[in-house]
Design a protein around this motif. Structure first.
Motif, PDB file in Angstrom:
ATOM      1  N   LEU A  15       0.808  -1.226   0.000  1.00 41.87           N
ATOM      2  CA  LEU A  15       0.000   0.000   0.000  1.00 41.87           C
ATOM      3  C   LEU A  15       0.839   1.275   0.000  1.00 41.87           C
ATOM      4  CD1 LEU A  15      -2.775  -1.100   2.518  1.00 41.87           C
ATOM      5  CD2 LEU A  15      -2.834  -1.148   0.020  1.00 41.87           C
ATOM      6  N   LEU A  16       2.146   1.134   0.200  1.00 43.59           N
ATOM      7  CA  LEU A  16       3.004   2.319   0.167  1.00 43.59           C
ATOM      8  C   LEU A  16       3.134   2.848  -1.261  1.00 43.59           C
ATOM      9  CD1 LEU A  16       5.879   1.214   2.590  1.00 43.59           C
ATOM     10  CD2 LEU A  16       3.954   2.729   3.085  1.00 43.59           C
ATOM     11  N   PRO A  17       3.400   4.150  -1.422  1.00 42.42           N
ATOM     12  CA  PRO A  17       3.481   4.742  -2.770  1.00 42.42           C
ATOM     13  C   PRO A  17       4.785   4.397  -3.498  1.00 42.42           C
ATOM     14  CG  PRO A  17       3.958   6.410  -1.119  1.00 42.42           C
ATOM     15  CD  PRO A  17       3.541   5.173  -0.359  1.00 42.42           C
ATOM     16  N   VAL A  18       4.964   3.116  -3.793  1.00 41.34           N
ATOM     17  CA  VAL A  18       6.154   2.659  -4.510  1.00 41.34           C
ATOM     18  C   VAL A  18       5.868   2.714  -6.013  1.00 41.34           C
ATOM     19  CG1 VAL A  18       7.707   0.709  -4.907  1.00 41.34           C
ATOM     20  CG2 VAL A  18       6.817   1.151  -2.606  1.00 41.34           C
ATOM     21  N   PRO A  19       6.786   3.239  -6.836  1.00 41.04           N
ATOM     22  CA  PRO A  19       6.551   3.311  -8.286  1.00 41.04           C
ATOM     23  C   PRO A  19       6.205   1.946  -8.869  1.00 41.04           C
ATOM     24  CG  PRO A  19       8.498   4.581  -7.692  1.00 41.04           C
ATOM     25  CD  PRO A  19       8.073   3.841  -6.460  1.00 41.04           C
ATOM     26  N   SER A  20       5.271   1.916  -9.805  1.00 43.09           N
ATOM     27  CA  SER A  20       4.814   0.644 -10.393  1.00 43.09           C
ATOM     28  C   SER A  20       5.939  -0.083 -11.121  1.00 43.09           C
ATOM     29  CB  SER A  20       3.656   0.901 -11.353  1.00 43.09           C
ATOM     30  OG  SER A  20       4.061   1.772 -12.408  1.00 43.09           O
ATOM     31  N   ILE A  21       6.921   0.678 -11.648  1.00 40.80           N
ATOM     32  CA  ILE A  21       8.022   0.034 -12.363  1.00 40.80           C
ATOM     33  C   ILE A  21       8.796  -0.903 -11.430  1.00 40.80           C
ATOM     34  CG2 ILE A  21       9.676   1.922 -11.939  1.00 40.80           C
ATOM     35  CD1 ILE A  21      10.740   1.389 -14.771  1.00 40.80           C
ATOM     36  N   TRP A  22       8.872  -0.548 -10.154  1.00 39.32           N
ATOM     37  CA  TRP A  22       9.562  -1.395  -9.189  1.00 39.32           C
ATOM     38  C   TRP A  22       8.705  -2.606  -8.826  1.00 39.32           C
ATOM     39  CZ3 TRP A  22      14.363  -1.729  -7.327  1.00 39.32           C
ATOM     40  CH2 TRP A  22      15.237  -0.679  -7.612  1.00 39.32           C
ATOM     41  N   LYS A  23       7.398  -2.396  -8.655  1.00 40.24           N
ATOM     42  CA  LYS A  23       6.512  -3.506  -8.322  1.00 40.24           C
ATOM     43  C   LYS A  23       6.429  -4.510  -9.470  1.00 40.24           C
ATOM     44  CE  LYS A  23       3.512  -1.204  -4.957  1.00 40.24           C
ATOM     45  NZ  LYS A  23       2.127  -0.827  -4.608  1.00 40.24           N
ATOM     46  N   ASN A  24       6.403  -3.995 -10.689  1.00 33.97           N
ATOM     47  CA  ASN A  24       6.231  -4.870 -11.856  1.00 33.97           C
ATOM     48  C   ASN A  24       7.493  -5.648 -12.209  1.00 33.97           C
ATOM     49  OD1 ASN A  24       3.574  -4.081 -12.144  1.00 33.97           O
ATOM     50  ND2 ASN A  24       4.054  -2.430 -13.589  1.00 33.97           N
ATOM     51  N   TYR A  25       8.641  -5.200 -11.715  1.00 32.30           N
ATOM     52  CA  TYR A  25       9.910  -5.857 -12.071  1.00 32.30           C
ATOM     53  C   TYR A  25       9.884  -7.332 -11.693  1.00 32.30           C
ATOM     54  CZ  TYR A  25      14.951  -6.244 -12.856  1.00 32.30           C
ATOM     55  OH  TYR A  25      16.196  -6.589 -13.340  1.00 32.30           O
ATOM     56  N   SER A  26       9.485  -7.638 -10.468  1.00 26.59           N
ATOM     57  CA  SER A  26       9.464  -9.041 -10.031  1.00 26.59           C
ATOM     58  C   SER A  26       8.323  -9.806 -10.693  1.00 26.59           C
ATOM     59  CB  SER A  26       9.349  -9.128  -8.508  1.00 26.59           C
ATOM     60  OG  SER A  26       8.131  -8.582  -8.052  1.00 26.59           O
ATOM     61  N   LYS A  27       7.228  -9.130 -10.998  1.00 28.99           N
ATOM     62  CA  LYS A  27       6.115  -9.803 -11.674  1.00 28.99           C
ATOM     63  C   LYS A  27       6.548 -10.278 -13.059  1.00 28.99           C
ATOM     64  CE  LYS A  27       2.494  -7.208  -9.258  1.00 28.99           C
ATOM     65  NZ  LYS A  27       1.392  -6.227  -9.409  1.00 28.99           N
ATOM     66  N   ASP A  28       7.317  -9.448 -13.766  1.00 26.04           N
ATOM     67  CA  ASP A  28       7.850  -9.855 -15.072  1.00 26.04           C
ATOM     68  C   ASP A  28       8.871 -10.978 -14.920  1.00 26.04           C
ATOM     69  OD1 ASP A  28       6.324  -7.914 -16.275  1.00 26.04           O
ATOM     70  OD2 ASP A  28       7.930  -6.438 -16.363  1.00 26.04           O
ATOM     71  N   LEU A  29       9.694 -10.870 -13.890  1.00 22.06           N
ATOM     72  CA  LEU A  29      10.774 -11.834 -13.686  1.00 22.06           C
ATOM     73  C   LEU A  29      10.243 -13.220 -13.316  1.00 22.06           C
ATOM     74  CD1 LEU A  29      13.916 -12.098 -13.502  1.00 22.06           C
ATOM     75  CD2 LEU A  29      13.698 -11.547 -11.075  1.00 22.06           C
ATOM     76  N   THR A  30       9.168 -13.268 -12.545  1.00 26.13           N
ATOM     77  CA  THR A  30       8.695 -14.539 -11.986  1.00 26.13           C
ATOM     78  C   THR A  30       7.335 -14.969 -12.538  1.00 26.13           C
ATOM     79  OG1 THR A  30       7.624 -13.449 -10.098  1.00 26.13           O
ATOM     80  CG2 THR A  30       9.945 -14.082  -9.837  1.00 26.13           C
TER      81      THR A  30
END
Length: 332
Positions: free
Chosen positions: A195-210
């Protein structure tokens, strides 16, 4: 003895030191031919020229990827009748990972390896380097056939290399950076921090990787009881990737080492030490064992994104892996 050397000018060492090819040519002298190839399309004509010139030892200078292409094109020449038997071949320890050189214990710089080979006059023991045979059907209906040493049929392996190759300065530090960024991104996707305001590019990095891939998989003719996979990795022999990742310790005695299954995000992070130290992966839906045949059928329209010896390919509908031929490597 006559030596033919394929040099990849785009490899890290050759880009950093453009005059290196002149030193290699000077060492080689009149004992062989050095050819710089600017594209993959130039490798076969160069190898056919070597064959016509009665070359006995085929060297590749440019890393595991260059060795992969030289070996596969030599195999094509053999199948087409251009070669009578598979020749002696050797990578020159000039890449980032140099897994084949580490396996056969042919170490030192490319210049040192070339000088040792020349001083031996060709009278050297050989090592039979195991390989994998890849037979695949593509989504466009074409057939794909290759020899390789290690591969990632789907999942984290090819996704990792896709991100790794986007970096301009590739090497061990970049490998560590991709892994660290992936772990940090997974942390940003946990319930507490999401829920913290972390940029989506950082959140999506692991989603793409895994990201998961749907597949039907048979290991030694037995269908696995799951159809969602995060990893399918296969190796012909134990490999050390730049002293950071160590895989395929069970690749021996004529069998492949197969690592496949589903891991949760926690399971991915928890298994990182096992990748670093070359230990068996754990998980309730993970198979980490030797095998003689692996068949993978993609259940997604676009097909698998796969990686063979660091070379990324896409669009695989069905992949079959078996132990391949052995390659004669002179030990110098």
């Amino acid at each position: 003895m006559r030596i033919g050397m394929i040099l990849n000018p785009y490899s890290k060492k050759n880009k950093r030191d453009p005059k290196r090819k002149d030193r290699l040519r000077e060492i080689l002298g009149n004992k062989g031919i050095l050819t710089t190839t600017q594209s993959l399309q130039e490798i076969r004509p160069a190898l056919e020229h070597f064959i016509q010139e009665k070359v006995t030892h085929f060297l590749s200078d440019g890393g595991d990827g260059t060795f992969h292409w030289v070996v596969n094109i030599l195999q094509q020449c053999l199948e087409d009748g251009v070669l009578e038997k598979f020749p002696l071949c050797l990578p020159t320890n000039s890449g980032t990972m140099n897994c084949a050189n580490n396996k056969v214990k042919v170490l030192g710089t490319g210049e040192e390896i070339l000088m040792r080979l020349l001083n031996s006059s060709g009278s050297l023991p050989t090592y039979s380097l195991p390989t994998l045979q890849v037979d695949a059907e593509m989504v466009d209906g074409t057939h794909f056939k290759k020899i390789c040493f290690a591969g990632a049929v789907l999942g984290i392996g090819p996704n990792f290399f896709e991100k790794y190759y986007r970096h301009p300065n590739r090497g061990p530090a970049t490998m560590v950076a991709v892994i660290a960024k992936g772990v940090l991104s997974m942390l940003f996707n946990t319930a507490i921090i999401r829920l913290l305001p972390v940029p989506s590019i950082w959140k999506n990095y692991s989603k793409d990787l895994t990201r998961l891939t749907s597949a039907k998989v048979f290991l030694d003719e037995e269908e696995l009881p799951i159809q969602r996979f995060r990893i399918i990795n296969v190796g012909a022999y134990n490999q050390n990737f730049a002293n950071i990742i160590r895989l395929f310790q069970f690749g021996k005695d004529g069998k492949m080492h197969c690592q496949l299954g589903y891991l949760s995000m926690f399971g991915v992070v928890a298994n990182i030490p096992n990748l670093v130290f070359g230990r068996k992966l754990f998980g309730r839906q993970v198979w980490d064992q030797p095998g003689l045949k692996l068949e993978c059928l993609c259940l997604e329209e676009k097909g698998f994104l796969s990686n063979w010896d660091g070379e990324v390919f896409s669009g695989f509908r069905k992949v079959t892996l078996t132990p391949g031929r052995t390659l004669p490597i002179p030990i110098c």
